[in-house]
Design a protein around this motif. Structure first.
Motif, PDB file in Angstrom:
ATOM      1  N   LEU A 210      34.560-112.713-105.501  1.00  0.00           N
ATOM      2  CA  LEU A 210      34.972-111.993-104.300  1.00  0.00           C
ATOM      3  C   LEU A 210      34.928-112.900-103.076  1.00  0.00           C
ATOM      4  O   LEU A 210      34.004-113.699-102.929  1.00  0.00           O
ATOM      5  N   PRO A 211      35.910-112.775-102.177  1.00  0.00           N
ATOM      6  CA  PRO A 211      35.908-113.600-100.958  1.00  0.00           C
ATOM      7  C   PRO A 211      34.797-113.173-100.000  1.00  0.00           C
ATOM      8  O   PRO A 211      34.298-112.042-100.078  1.00  0.00           O
ATOM      9  N   PRO A 212      34.388-114.041 -99.071  1.00  0.00           N
ATOM     10  CA  PRO A 212      33.301-113.701 -98.126  1.00  0.00           C
ATOM     11  C   PRO A 212      33.597-112.478 -97.275  1.00  0.00           C
ATOM     12  O   PRO A 212      32.673-111.803 -96.823  1.00  0.00           O
ATOM     13  N   THR A 213      34.881-112.204 -97.046  1.00  0.00           N
ATOM     14  CA  THR A 213      35.249-111.073 -96.177  1.00  0.00           C
ATOM     15  C   THR A 213      35.378-109.765 -96.940  1.00  0.00           C
ATOM     16  O   THR A 213      35.741-108.751 -96.355  1.00  0.00           O
ATOM     17  N   TRP A 214      35.066-109.772 -98.239  1.00  0.00           N
ATOM     18  CA  TRP A 214      35.280-108.581 -99.071  1.00  0.00           C
ATOM     19  C   TRP A 214      34.422-107.419 -98.603  1.00  0.00           C
ATOM     20  O   TRP A 214      33.232-107.554 -98.367  1.00  0.00           O
ATOM     21  N   GLN A 215      35.038-106.263 -98.462  1.00  0.00           N
ATOM     22  CA  GLN A 215      34.340-105.030 -98.132  1.00  0.00           C
ATOM     23  C   GLN A 215      34.854-103.934 -99.044  1.00  0.00           C
ATOM     24  O   GLN A 215      36.048-103.874 -99.346  1.00  0.00           O
ATOM     25  N   SER A 216      33.967-103.070 -99.469  1.00  0.00           N
ATOM     26  CA  SER A 216      34.363-102.025-100.392  1.00  0.00           C
ATOM     27  C   SER A 216      33.438-100.836-100.272  1.00  0.00           C
ATOM     28  O   SER A 216      32.269-100.965 -99.907  1.00  0.00           O
ATOM     29  N   GLN A 217      33.973 -99.674-100.608  1.00  0.00           N
ATOM     30  CA  GLN A 217      33.153 -98.473-100.656  1.00  0.00           C
ATOM     31  C   GLN A 217      32.198 -98.501-101.845  1.00  0.00           C
ATOM     32  O   GLN A 217      31.296 -97.673-101.941  1.00  0.00           O
ATOM     33  N   LEU A 218      32.405 -99.469-102.754  1.00  0.00           N
ATOM     34  CA  LEU A 218      31.585 -99.562-103.950  1.00  0.00           C
ATOM     35  C   LEU A 218      30.309-100.367-103.735  1.00  0.00           C
ATOM     36  O   LEU A 218      29.487-100.457-104.632  1.00  0.00           O
ATOM     37  N   SER A 219      30.149-100.982-102.552  1.00  0.00           N
ATOM     38  CA  SER A 219      28.951-101.785-102.283  1.00  0.00           C
ATOM     39  C   SER A 219      28.330-101.351-100.963  1.00  0.00           C
ATOM     40  O   SER A 219      28.903-100.562-100.215  1.00  0.00           O
ATOM     41  N   ASP A 220      27.160-101.909-100.658  1.00  0.00           N
ATOM     42  CA  ASP A 220      26.498-101.599 -99.394  1.00  0.00           C
ATOM     43  C   ASP A 220      27.333-102.106 -98.235  1.00  0.00           C
ATOM     44  O   ASP A 220      27.966-103.166 -98.311  1.00  0.00           O
ATOM     45  N   ALA A 221      27.329-101.385 -97.138  1.00  0.00           N
ATOM     46  CA  ALA A 221      28.166-101.736 -95.991  1.00  0.00           C
ATOM     47  C   ALA A 221      27.765-103.062 -95.367  1.00  0.00           C
ATOM     48  O   ALA A 221      28.596-103.767 -94.794  1.00  0.00           O
ATOM     49  N   ASP A 222      26.479-103.435 -95.457  1.00  0.00           N
ATOM     50  CA  ASP A 222      26.010-104.640 -94.779  1.00  0.00           C
ATOM     51  C   ASP A 222      25.873-105.856 -95.691  1.00  0.00           C
ATOM     52  O   ASP A 222      25.349-106.876 -95.285  1.00  0.00           O
ATOM     53  N   SER A 223      26.364-105.758 -96.937  1.00  0.00           N
ATOM     54  CA  SER A 223      26.214-106.896 -97.834  1.00  0.00           C
ATOM     55  C   SER A 223      27.350-106.941 -98.843  1.00  0.00           C
ATOM     56  O   SER A 223      27.897-105.923 -99.225  1.00  0.00           O
ATOM     57  N   ARG A 224      27.680-108.163 -99.266  1.00  0.00           N
ATOM     58  CA  ARG A 224      28.679-108.371-100.311  1.00  0.00           C
ATOM     59  C   ARG A 224      27.971-108.919-101.537  1.00  0.00           C
ATOM     60  O   ARG A 224      27.264-109.924-101.453  1.00  0.00           O
ATOM     61  N   PRO A 225      28.124-108.277-102.700  1.00  0.00           N
ATOM     62  CA  PRO A 225      27.455-108.793-103.900  1.00  0.00           C
ATOM     63  C   PRO A 225      27.952-110.200-104.225  1.00  0.00           C
ATOM     64  O   PRO A 225      29.147-110.430-104.370  1.00  0.00           O
ATOM     65  N   ALA A 226      27.032-111.159-104.331  1.00  0.00           N
ATOM     66  CA  ALA A 226      27.419-112.523-104.669  1.00  0.00           C
ATOM     67  C   ALA A 226      27.776-112.644-106.139  1.00  0.00           C
ATOM     68  O   ALA A 226      28.545-113.513-106.529  1.00  0.00           O
ATOM     69  N   ASN A 227      27.211-111.753-106.955  1.00  0.00           N
ATOM     70  CA  ASN A 227      27.466-111.784-108.394  1.00  0.00           C
ATOM     71  C   ASN A 227      27.717-110.369-108.885  1.00  0.00           C
ATOM     72  O   ASN A 227      26.808-109.677-109.345  1.00  0.00           O
ATOM     73  N   LEU A 228      28.965-109.942-108.754  1.00  0.00           N
ATOM     74  CA  LEU A 228      29.383-108.629-109.225  1.00  0.00           C
ATOM     75  C   LEU A 228      30.150-108.820-110.526  1.00  0.00           C
ATOM     76  O   LEU A 228      31.075-109.635-110.598  1.00  0.00           O
ATOM     77  N   ILE A 229      29.756-108.091-111.568  1.00  0.00           N
ATOM     78  CA  ILE A 229      30.443-108.213-112.848  1.00  0.00           C
ATOM     79  C   ILE A 229      31.017-106.866-113.260  1.00  0.00           C
ATOM     80  O   ILE A 229      30.511-105.808-112.883  1.00  0.00           O
ATOM     81  N   ALA A 230      32.101-106.935-114.026  1.00  0.00           N
ATOM     82  CA  ALA A 230      32.713-105.750-114.628  1.00  0.00           C
ATOM     83  C   ALA A 230      32.424-105.795-116.115  1.00  0.00           C
ATOM     84  O   ALA A 230      32.640-106.818-116.764  1.00  0.00           O
ATOM     85  N   ALA A 231      31.927-104.692-116.663  1.00  0.00           N
ATOM     86  CA  ALA A 231      31.628-104.604-118.089  1.00  0.00           C
ATOM     87  C   ALA A 231      32.357-103.411-118.678  1.00  0.00           C
ATOM     88  O   ALA A 231      32.337-102.312-118.108  1.00  0.00           O
ATOM     89  N   GLY A 232      33.023-103.634-119.807  1.00  0.00           N
ATOM     90  CA  GLY A 232      33.681-102.540-120.508  1.00  0.00           C
ATOM     91  C   GLY A 232      32.718-101.928-121.502  1.00  0.00           C
ATOM     92  O   GLY A 232      32.379-102.540-122.513  1.00  0.00           O
ATOM     93  N   ILE A 233      32.255-100.719-121.208  1.00  0.00           N
ATOM     94  CA  ILE A 233      31.325-100.004-122.081  1.00  0.00           C
ATOM     95  C   ILE A 233      32.054 -98.789-122.632  1.00  0.00           C
ATOM     96  O   ILE A 233      32.248 -97.791-121.937  1.00  0.00           O
ATOM     97  N   GLY A 234      32.505 -98.881-123.877  1.00  0.00           N
ATOM     98  CA  GLY A 234      33.329 -97.813-124.423  1.00  0.00           C
ATOM     99  C   GLY A 234      34.632 -97.721-123.638  1.00  0.00           C
ATOM    100  O   GLY A 234      35.317 -98.719-123.428  1.00  0.00           O
ATOM    101  N   ASN A 235      34.950 -96.520-123.163  1.00  0.00           N
ATOM    102  CA  ASN A 235      36.182 -96.293-122.407  1.00  0.00           C
ATOM    103  C   ASN A 235      35.989 -96.462-120.903  1.00  0.00           C
ATOM    104  O   ASN A 235      36.946 -96.287-120.143  1.00  0.00           O
TER     105      ASN A 235
END
Length: 323
Positions: free
Chosen positions: A160-185
């Motif tokens: 993710l770029p340094p400017t990344w913002q999302s409703q999926l993370s905290d408003a005051d921080s960007r996850p440095a290591n966010l992973i996507a995992a496929g668990i079943g469906n």
């Protein structure tokens, strides 16, 4: 790459095959370094590291078991490999030296480096357990996600770029290591540093096989065992589009996946997918909307109708007169 051990190079602008090489017995995976200077391949005879500019083999790591997953660290200095003997290994790219090796109980189907290249996040064979390994100090792994869920084979680090913002993370921080995992469906997004789950994305009707993410961190692409691709808005977590890219085939064991892998071009404008049907397909990503998908379906249906009428009547003029 194919299970026949070949590596094929294609011109994405023309769709023409440029070169075919036999490099591994039963080719399983390939990975580009982030600077696009090296290519790693893996198969039943282990892993190999190639210089893309010269085509020369730089290092080779023979293995008695199938190496079915291989990935570079973000800086291109390390490679992590998973094999069918349930061993997780890390190699140093400049020297070719093995720097980490650990036998696991159930085996690992996927593994990725964290952004700093010092840790490896692994997805345990079919149980859905996610572990974090420190490949420098080699301690016991920490558990990020406990076992639970079937059909877990897909794992990806989201750069993710340094400017990344999302409703999926905290408003005051960007996850440095966010992973996507496929668990079943389902798709689970995990923050490795905070060791917490950020979101769950639901929409697939079959187990997840692979992911791709654009450089802006705004679009996530996911492919499943039935050959379907979904496009997600990573800012809101909402699905944007779903379409079938490949037909699932009746082939043995884990190869029976509608989609084997997917990758985005560096500019994010083209998505490449490979499937159990033996095809490589390129998709436009600039306008992933339901309206355009519907238009393309209508054109395909109209083309099929005209083709059928042509076969019946024998000439285009007869088809037009009959319409």
């Amino acid at each position: 790459t194919g299970f026949d051990g070949t590596l094929r190079r294609w011109d994405a602008s023309t769709g023409q095959e440029k070169k075919t090489e036999t490099i591994n017995h039963h080719q399983a995976a390939v990975a580009f370094s982030h600077d696009r200077l090296r290519l790693a391949t893996s198969g039943r005879d282990g892993g190999k590291l190639w210089n893309i500019a010269t085509g020369q083999l730089e290092h080779q790591w023979p293995e008695p078991a199938l190496v079915f997953r291989i990935e570079f660290s973000p800086d291109g200095q390390r490679i992590v490999a998973c094999n069918s003997d349930r061993v997780l290994k890390v190699f140093d790219v400049p020297t070719g030296r093995k720097v980490f090796s650990e036998k696991t109980e159930l085996g690992i189907l996927a593994a990725v480096f964290t952004a700093d290249g010092n840790r490896v996040v692994s997805l345990t064979n079919m149980t859905g357990e996610i572990r974090i390994w420190d490949v420098n100090e080699n301690p016991r792994p920490r558990q990020l996600r406990p076992p639970g869920g079937e059909g877990a084979v897909a794992l990806m680090r989201l750069d993710l770029p340094p400017t990344w913002q999302s409703q999926l993370s905290d408003a005051d921080s960007r996850p440095a290591n966010l992973i996507a995992a496929g668990i079943g469906n389902s798709i689970e997004l995990w923050d490795v540093d905070a060791e917490k789950q950020r979101a769950t994305l639901l929409g697939h009707d079959a187990p997840l096989a692979c992911f791709a993410c654009n450089a802006a961190g705004t679009r996530l692409f996911s492919g499943d065992y039935e050959g379907n691709v979904m496009v997600w808005n990573l800012v809101t977590g909402e699905p944007l589009l779903e379409f079938q890219a490949h037909q699932p085939m009746e082939v043995p064991d884990w190869e029976n996946r509608g989609i084997h892998s997917m990758a985005l071009s560096p500019d994010g404008a083209t998505l490449a997918t490979t499937g159990a049907d033996g095809q490589v397909k390129l998709w436009e990503t600039n306008y992933p909307s339901k309206a355009i998908a519907q238009q393309r379906r209508l054109v395909a249906e109209a083309t099929e109708v005209v083709d059928q009428r042509f076969n019946q009547l024998g000439s285009l003029r007869s088809v037009l007169e009959a319409m």
